[in-house]
Write a protein that holds these residues in place. Structure first.
Motif, PDB file in Angstrom:
ATOM      1  N   UNK A   1       0.627  -0.898   0.131  1.00 11.40           N
ATOM      2  CA  UNK A   1       0.066   0.220  -0.266  1.00 11.40           C
ATOM      3  C   UNK A   1       0.913   1.439   0.270  1.00 11.40           C
ATOM      4  N   UNK A   2       1.831   1.428   0.425  1.00 10.12           N
ATOM      5  CA  UNK A   2       2.809   2.542   1.128  1.00 10.12           C
ATOM      6  C   UNK A   2       3.383   2.599   0.029  1.00 10.12           C
ATOM      7  N   UNK A   3       3.986   1.883  -0.955  1.00  9.28           N
ATOM      8  CA  UNK A   3       5.225   1.664  -2.441  1.00  9.28           C
ATOM      9  C   UNK A   3       3.681   2.620  -3.445  1.00  9.28           C
ATOM     10  N   UNK A   4       2.503   1.688  -3.239  1.00  5.60           N
ATOM     11  CA  UNK A   4       1.321   1.835  -4.410  1.00  5.60           C
ATOM     12  C   UNK A   4       1.310   3.379  -4.333  1.00  5.60           C
ATOM     13  N   UNK A   5       1.354   3.940  -3.270  1.00  7.66           N
ATOM     14  CA  UNK A   5       1.117   5.084  -2.762  1.00  7.66           C
ATOM     15  C   UNK A   5       2.221   6.835  -2.962  1.00  7.66           C
ATOM     16  N   UNK A   6       3.731   5.591  -2.805  1.00  9.83           N
ATOM     17  CA  UNK A   6       3.846   6.817  -3.039  1.00  9.83           C
ATOM     18  C   UNK A   6       5.202   6.842  -4.044  1.00  9.83           C
TER      19      UNK A   6
ATOM     20  N   UNK B   1       4.021   0.892 -15.534  1.00 11.26           N
ATOM     21  CA  UNK B   1       5.363   1.296 -15.784  1.00 11.26           C
ATOM     22  C   UNK B   1       5.026   1.445 -17.110  1.00 11.26           C
ATOM     23  N   UNK B   2       4.587   0.714 -18.345  1.00  7.70           N
ATOM     24  CA  UNK B   2       4.914   1.321 -19.750  1.00  7.70           C
ATOM     25  C   UNK B   2       4.248   3.040 -19.801  1.00  7.70           C
ATOM     26  N   UNK B   3       3.111   3.384 -19.179  1.00  6.97           N
ATOM     27  CA  UNK B   3       2.466   4.849 -18.852  1.00  6.97           C
ATOM     28  C   UNK B   3       3.281   5.593 -17.905  1.00  6.97           C
ATOM     29  N   UNK B   4       4.243   4.810 -18.060  1.00  5.11           N
ATOM     30  CA  UNK B   4       5.201   6.464 -16.943  1.00  5.11           C
ATOM     31  C   UNK B   4       4.922   6.277 -15.797  1.00  5.11           C
ATOM     32  N   UNK B   5       3.575   6.230 -15.325  1.00  2.05           N
ATOM     33  CA  UNK B   5       2.844   6.541 -13.894  1.00  2.05           C
ATOM     34  C   UNK B   5       4.537   6.002 -12.889  1.00  2.05           C
ATOM     35  N   UNK B   6       5.093   4.684 -12.797  1.00  2.00           N
ATOM     36  CA  UNK B   6       6.193   3.894 -12.210  1.00  2.00           C
ATOM     37  C   UNK B   6       7.616   4.057 -12.865  1.00  2.00           C
ATOM     38  N   UNK B   7       8.655   4.172 -12.130  1.00  2.00           N
ATOM     39  CA  UNK B   7       9.246   3.550 -13.626  1.00  2.00           C
ATOM     40  C   UNK B   7      10.250   2.115 -13.225  1.00  2.00           C
TER      41      UNK B   7
ATOM     42  N   UNK C   1       9.911  -2.852 -10.314  1.00  2.00           N
ATOM     43  CA  UNK C   1      10.814  -4.114  -9.710  1.00  2.00           C
ATOM     44  C   UNK C   1      10.633  -4.362  -8.343  1.00  2.00           C
ATOM     45  N   UNK C   2      10.511  -3.032  -7.600  1.00  2.00           N
ATOM     46  CA  UNK C   2      10.442  -3.499  -6.215  1.00  2.00           C
ATOM     47  C   UNK C   2       8.542  -3.996  -5.699  1.00  2.00           C
ATOM     48  N   UNK C   3       7.925  -3.707  -6.417  1.00  2.00           N
ATOM     49  CA  UNK C   3       6.645  -3.442  -6.459  1.00  2.00           C
ATOM     50  C   UNK C   3       5.853  -5.583  -6.974  1.00  2.00           C
ATOM     51  N   UNK C   4       7.201  -5.619  -7.942  1.00  2.00           N
ATOM     52  CA  UNK C   4       7.432  -7.006  -8.408  1.00  2.00           C
ATOM     53  C   UNK C   4       7.648  -8.040  -7.739  1.00  2.00           C
ATOM     54  N   UNK C   5       8.413  -7.349  -6.938  1.00  2.00           N
ATOM     55  CA  UNK C   5       8.794  -8.243  -5.741  1.00  2.00           C
ATOM     56  C   UNK C   5       7.565  -8.311  -4.302  1.00  2.00           C
ATOM     57  N   UNK C   6       7.336  -7.038  -4.321  1.00  2.00           N
ATOM     58  CA  UNK C   6       6.083  -7.856  -3.004  1.00  2.00           C
ATOM     59  C   UNK C   6       4.574  -8.448  -4.119  1.00  2.00           C
ATOM     60  N   UNK C   7       4.517  -8.868  -5.180  1.00  2.00           N
ATOM     61  CA  UNK C   7       3.576  -9.388  -5.217  1.00  2.00           C
ATOM     62  C   UNK C   7       4.300 -11.078  -5.501  1.00  2.00           C
TER      63      UNK C   7
END
Length: 319
Positions: free
Chosen positions: A96-101, A182-188, A193-199
């Protein structure tokens, strides 16, 4: 998860007797038969059935070993389940923190609006809460999924109805949405990769919970523990009657009750996801995660925590 029994000692005794009434009736029947036939053997001129104490004592020792192994193994399963859901709590808050920040319109250099970023955040948070509730249903083998519409779209609900492992497909959908962001440049790249690790961690924790649910306790331990238990319960009063007379009735009932309660506690603790009073309170844990995540996205509809339930005879527990 059982918090405590009633504060009223009378209700405690009444509740224990109610939930074990069948066994108590059988203990009493065996004890009466053994004692009465011994006490009235001289009057009716027949040889009473008695058993020496030593073999019954050895049988009781062997039974204690079986019960000890089973209860230790059952508690290990219960405690592992609690650690798994503790891990889900921590990983969910991190997610949740990663998604929001991590998400921002900054990386797109103005091509993505702030409203789209906020919508994306809410979508992933809501889908994660949907994953939590679908995992509960998956572990408890529920067949109804329509009550997930609060957090999942109608299209997603229809899609998961046709798949075997619904929580897995929801995590897969989360990964797809991360790739699209990532493709839309909402996250770099690094944050993706960090979010993918949480998944990945969610997949791992889900697999651990499924392992507990799908691993049946060895049948021969359950079977032979039951055989030895009732053999001991039947033999015990016939060995106590010659030694204690009428006092063998309450004593054999008490000893038999102790052994059967130990056996019952192990049987109940083996499967910690069923939603019973003694199980891991995964519904309460999920509600707490839900509250944390909704507050992160400043939702206007944050539910209240689940209060402890009061069962029969004043038992307090969490679902």
């Amino acid at each position: 998860m059982l918090i405590k029994y009633s504060d009223n000692p009378f209700k405690q005794v009444l509740g224990i007797a109610f939930y074990n009434k069948r066994n108590i009736f059988l203990f009493t029947t065996f004890s009466l038969i053994a004692t009465l036939q011994y006490q009235f053997a001289e009057i009716f001129i027949f040889n009473p059935i008695t058993l020496p104490v030593v073999p019954v004592t050895i049988l009781g020792g062997a039974l204690a070993i079986f019960l000890g192994f089973r209860n230790n193994s059952a508690y290990d399963r219960w405690w592992e389940a609690r650690k798994i859901w503790g891990g889900i709590v921590n990983a969910s808050r991190t997610f949740g923190v990663m998604i929001c920040t991590f998400s921002s319109s900054y990386f797109s250099k103005g091509k993505v609006s702030d409203e789209r970023v906020l919508t994306w955040r809410k979508e992933l948070i809501n889908r994660h809460i949907g994953w939590l509730y679908s995992l509960i249903k998956h572990l408890r083998k529920h067949n109804h999924w329509n009550d997930l519409e609060k957090y999942l779209s109608e299209e997603e609900i229809e899609q998961i109805k046709s798949v075997h492992n619904k929580p897995t497909q929801l995590l897969h959908k989360q990964s797809e949405r991360l790739q699209e962001a990532y493709e839309a440049n909402i996250i770099e790249d690094f944050r993706h990769m960090e979010l993918a690790n949480v998944i990945k961690e969610f997949y791992s924790l889900q697999g651990m919970a499924e392992r507990i649910k799908g691993t049946i306790f060895p049948y021969y331990y359950n079977y032979f523990t039951g055989v030895f238990l009732w053999l001991f319960v039947i033999c015990l009063p016939f060995s106590l009657a010659p030694e204690m007379g009428w006092g063998s009735i309450p004593m054999s009932i008490a000893i038999s009750f102790v052994f059967t309660i130990l056996e019952k506690s192990g049987a109940v603790t083996e499967d910690p996801f069923e939603g019973r009073a003694a199980d891991t309170p995964i519904s309460t844990i999920t509600r707490n995660i839900e509250i944390d995540l909704l507050e992160m996205i400043k939702s206007e509809t944050v539910p209240a925590p689940i209060e402890p339930k009061i069962g029969k005879f004043g038992v307090k527990y969490l679902d």
